[in-house]
Design a protein around this motif. Structure first.
Motif, PDB file in Angstrom:
ATOM      1  N   GLY A   1       0.810  -1.211   0.000  1.00  0.00           N
ATOM      2  CA  GLY A   1       0.000   0.000   0.000  1.00  0.00           C
ATOM      3  C   GLY A   1       0.845   1.263   0.000  1.00  0.00           C
ATOM      4  N   ASP A   2       1.955   1.236   0.742  1.00  0.00           N
ATOM      5  CA  ASP A   2       2.818   2.419   0.799  1.00  0.00           C
ATOM      6  C   ASP A   2       3.476   2.658  -0.554  1.00  0.00           C
ATOM      7  N   ALA A   3       3.955   1.568  -1.153  1.00  0.00           N
ATOM      8  CA  ALA A   3       4.612   1.670  -2.462  1.00  0.00           C
ATOM      9  C   ALA A   3       3.655   2.276  -3.497  1.00  0.00           C
TER      10      ALA A   3
ATOM     11  N   LEU B   1      10.677   5.141  -5.035  1.00  0.00           N
ATOM     12  CA  LEU B   1       9.917   5.344  -3.803  1.00  0.00           C
ATOM     13  C   LEU B   1       9.839   4.077  -2.956  1.00  0.00           C
ATOM     14  N   ASP B   2      10.009   4.237  -1.642  1.00  0.00           N
ATOM     15  CA  ASP B   2       9.779   3.133  -0.696  1.00  0.00           C
ATOM     16  C   ASP B   2      10.666   1.914  -0.964  1.00  0.00           C
ATOM     17  N   ALA B   3      11.840   2.126  -1.537  1.00  0.00           N
ATOM     18  CA  ALA B   3      12.745   1.008  -1.803  1.00  0.00           C
ATOM     19  C   ALA B   3      14.106   1.323  -1.203  1.00  0.00           C
TER      20      ALA B   3
ATOM     21  N   ASP C   1      12.542   7.434   0.811  1.00  0.00           N
ATOM     22  CA  ASP C   1      12.341   6.146   1.492  1.00  0.00           C
ATOM     23  C   ASP C   1      12.428   6.306   3.013  1.00  0.00           C
ATOM     24  N   HIS C   2      11.850   5.334   3.708  1.00  0.00           N
ATOM     25  CA  HIS C   2      11.845   5.391   5.182  1.00  0.00           C
ATOM     26  C   HIS C   2      12.423   4.133   5.823  1.00  0.00           C
ATOM     27  N   HIS C   3      13.134   3.301   5.045  1.00  0.00           N
ATOM     28  CA  HIS C   3      13.676   2.062   5.627  1.00  0.00           C
ATOM     29  C   HIS C   3      14.980   2.320   6.363  1.00  0.00           C
ATOM     30  N   ILE C   4      15.064   1.768   7.566  1.00  0.00           N
ATOM     31  CA  ILE C   4      16.299   1.903   8.351  1.00  0.00           C
ATOM     32  C   ILE C   4      17.452   1.192   7.641  1.00  0.00           C
TER      33      ILE C   4
ATOM     34  N   ALA D   1       5.751   5.769   7.032  1.00  0.00           N
ATOM     35  CA  ALA D   1       5.554   5.337   5.639  1.00  0.00           C
ATOM     36  C   ALA D   1       6.215   6.347   4.713  1.00  0.00           C
ATOM     37  N   THR D   2       6.574   5.905   3.516  1.00  0.00           N
ATOM     38  CA  THR D   2       7.047   6.845   2.501  1.00  0.00           C
ATOM     39  C   THR D   2       5.940   7.856   2.204  1.00  0.00           C
ATOM     40  N   GLY D   3       4.690   7.404   2.298  1.00  0.00           N
ATOM     41  CA  GLY D   3       3.539   8.292   2.079  1.00  0.00           C
ATOM     42  C   GLY D   3       3.563   9.522   2.981  1.00  0.00           C
TER      43      GLY D   3
ATOM     44  N   THR E   1      -1.547   1.472   5.702  1.00  0.00           N
ATOM     45  CA  THR E   1      -1.118   0.079   5.522  1.00  0.00           C
ATOM     46  C   THR E   1       0.249  -0.165   6.156  1.00  0.00           C
ATOM     47  N   ASP E   2       1.145   0.826   6.134  1.00  0.00           N
ATOM     48  CA  ASP E   2       2.486   0.600   6.693  1.00  0.00           C
ATOM     49  C   ASP E   2       2.512   0.654   8.219  1.00  0.00           C
ATOM     50  N   CYS E   3       1.463   1.170   8.850  1.00  0.00           N
ATOM     51  CA  CYS E   3       1.464   1.203  10.323  1.00  0.00           C
ATOM     52  C   CYS E   3       0.337   0.330  10.876  1.00  0.00           C
TER      53      CYS E   3
ATOM     54  N   GLY F   1      14.380  -4.038   5.625  1.00  0.00           N
ATOM     55  CA  GLY F   1      13.071  -3.657   6.151  1.00  0.00           C
ATOM     56  C   GLY F   1      13.188  -2.816   7.397  1.00  0.00           C
ATOM     57  N   HIS F   2      12.256  -3.007   8.293  1.00  0.00           N
ATOM     58  CA  HIS F   2      12.182  -2.224   9.529  1.00  0.00           C
ATOM     59  C   HIS F   2      12.438  -3.142  10.728  1.00  0.00           C
ATOM     60  N   ALA F   3      12.602  -2.540  11.912  1.00  0.00           N
ATOM     61  CA  ALA F   3      12.891  -3.340  13.104  1.00  0.00           C
ATOM     62  C   ALA F   3      11.809  -4.385  13.364  1.00  0.00           C
TER      63      ALA F   3
HETATM   64 MN    MN Z   1       6.963   1.692   3.337  1.00  0.00          MN
END
Ligand code: MN
Ligand code: 5GP
Ligand code: MN
Length: 320
Positions: free
Chosen positions: A28-30, A85-87, A108-111, A128-130, A158-160, A288-290
């Motif tokens: 959804g974020d993508a 985006l989001d990658a 992007d928002h990935h750690i 989210a990238t959104g 969707t990302d949260c 990805g994320h934690a």
């Molecule tokens: Mn995302």
């Protein structure tokens, strides 16, 4: 180089011919971020294309503009700017990276982002990238249509986990509120996302039968579910949400879903309550994320399961 939100906006404003992309197996974020950017940039009279190395999953086809998303062409494309985006790494966009030749702006928002782009605007605190795209629109005083609001609400929600995960911040809720005021309808969006083909519900007992639990001391457990090729093909990639079953079991810290896309091609989804699964995913070439991460393993199903479960056990026993 690292760029600010202002500089990202400037790059977008100055380019007249733009290709937008996002990661394979788009979520959804993508797609929400992609479609919102498309509408924002197209409205300025720019030449814009959305190219992704995948089909749009059925659940997201309700988003306005999704029919305009293209698959990678054979001949090279040379726009002024290529927005990813989001990658978090270039492999995540699949074949698109070999077809599009232009300076890359990565939002992007990935750690786990590996800073592969020419320009990167990364905020790992964003849920989210959104959220980052919405901030750009706000700063540019963009005219945000109902369609853009719906796309961005979908991206953020969707990302949260619809405002339930640890990444949900007061900003997240503030942005969601503003997007509802701009026309996003949470009930319509969640109904679209929750609706699934009958077979997916009918297969649930078969999926849950694959549940396996490993004890890792201190009342911490690893729980996994496994979708063999047969099961996965019956589900036609509609596997969203299955991982919540192992994740929600009392005492489980790390939840894993193994999906046999093909022999020696195992998609692994990871979720956790306290462990940092982005590290686990990174150790297998993913990211990805934690609390939510993933990777793909080029081994057979049994071997992939053994490798990931052993690594997860080691992580839990080490106390991370
Ligand atoms: Mn995302
Ligand atoms: P999911 O389990 O929903 O496919 O992915 C969870 C999170 O991990 C998402 O934020 C996704 O972007 C990230 N992720 C999943 N698979 C991969 C992968 O193979 N590589 C990288 N870098 N990130 C991944
Ligand atoms: Mn994503």
């Amino acid at each position: 180089m690292e760029v600010s939100i202002e500089y990202s906006a400037k790059l977008l404003n100055e380019a007249n011919d733009i290709v937008l992309t996002t990661h394979i197996h788009p979520d959804g974020d993508a797609l929400g971020s992609l479609l919102a950017c498309y509408e924002y940039l197209s409205a300025q009279g720019k030449k814009v294309r959305m190219i992704i190395d995948d089909e749009v999953p059925r659940a997201f086809k309700f988003l306005s503009g999704s029919g305009k998303i293209e698959q990678p062409p054979i001949t090279p494309v040379t726009p002024d700017l290529f927005v990813v985006l989001d990658a978090s790494d270039l492999e995540r966009v699949g074949k698109v990276s070999t077809v599009v030749k232009a300076p890359i702006l990565n939002i992007d928002h990935h750690i786990s982002n590996v800073k592969f782009a020419d320009y990167w605007y990364i905020d790992s605190r964003a849920a989210a990238t959104g959220e980052m795209i919405f901030k750009i629109f706000k700063q540019e005083n963009a005219n945000i249509t109902g369609g853009m609001a719906e796309a961005l609400f979908t991206a953020i929600a969707t990302d949260c986990g619809f405002f339930r995960y640890a990444n949900t911040s007061s900003d997240t809720l503030q942005f969601a509120s503003e997007l509802v005021a701009l026309g996003a309808k949470p009930n319509v969006i969640s109904e679209q996302l929750d609706t699934k083909p009958r077979v997916v519900v009918e297969m649930l007992p078969s999926v849950l039968k694959t549940l396996e639990i490993v004890e890792c001391g201190q009342a911490r457990q690893i729980a996994s579910i496994t979708l063999t090729k047969e099961l996965a093909s019956k589900l036609k990639d509609e596997t969203e949400g299955f991982i919540d079953y192992p994740r929600n079991i009392d005492g489980v810290d790390i939840a894993i879903m193994f999906k046999e896309a093909d022999t020696n091609n195992i998609r692994v989804s990871l979720r956790s309550k306290t462990a940092d699964v982005s590290k686990l995913a990174l150790s297998f070439g993913g990211g990805g994320h934690a609390r939510a991460a993933g990777c793909t393993i080029a081994e057979n199903l049994d071997r992939a399961k053994y490798l990931v479960v052993e690594a997860a056990k080691a992580q839990l026993f080490a106390g991370h």
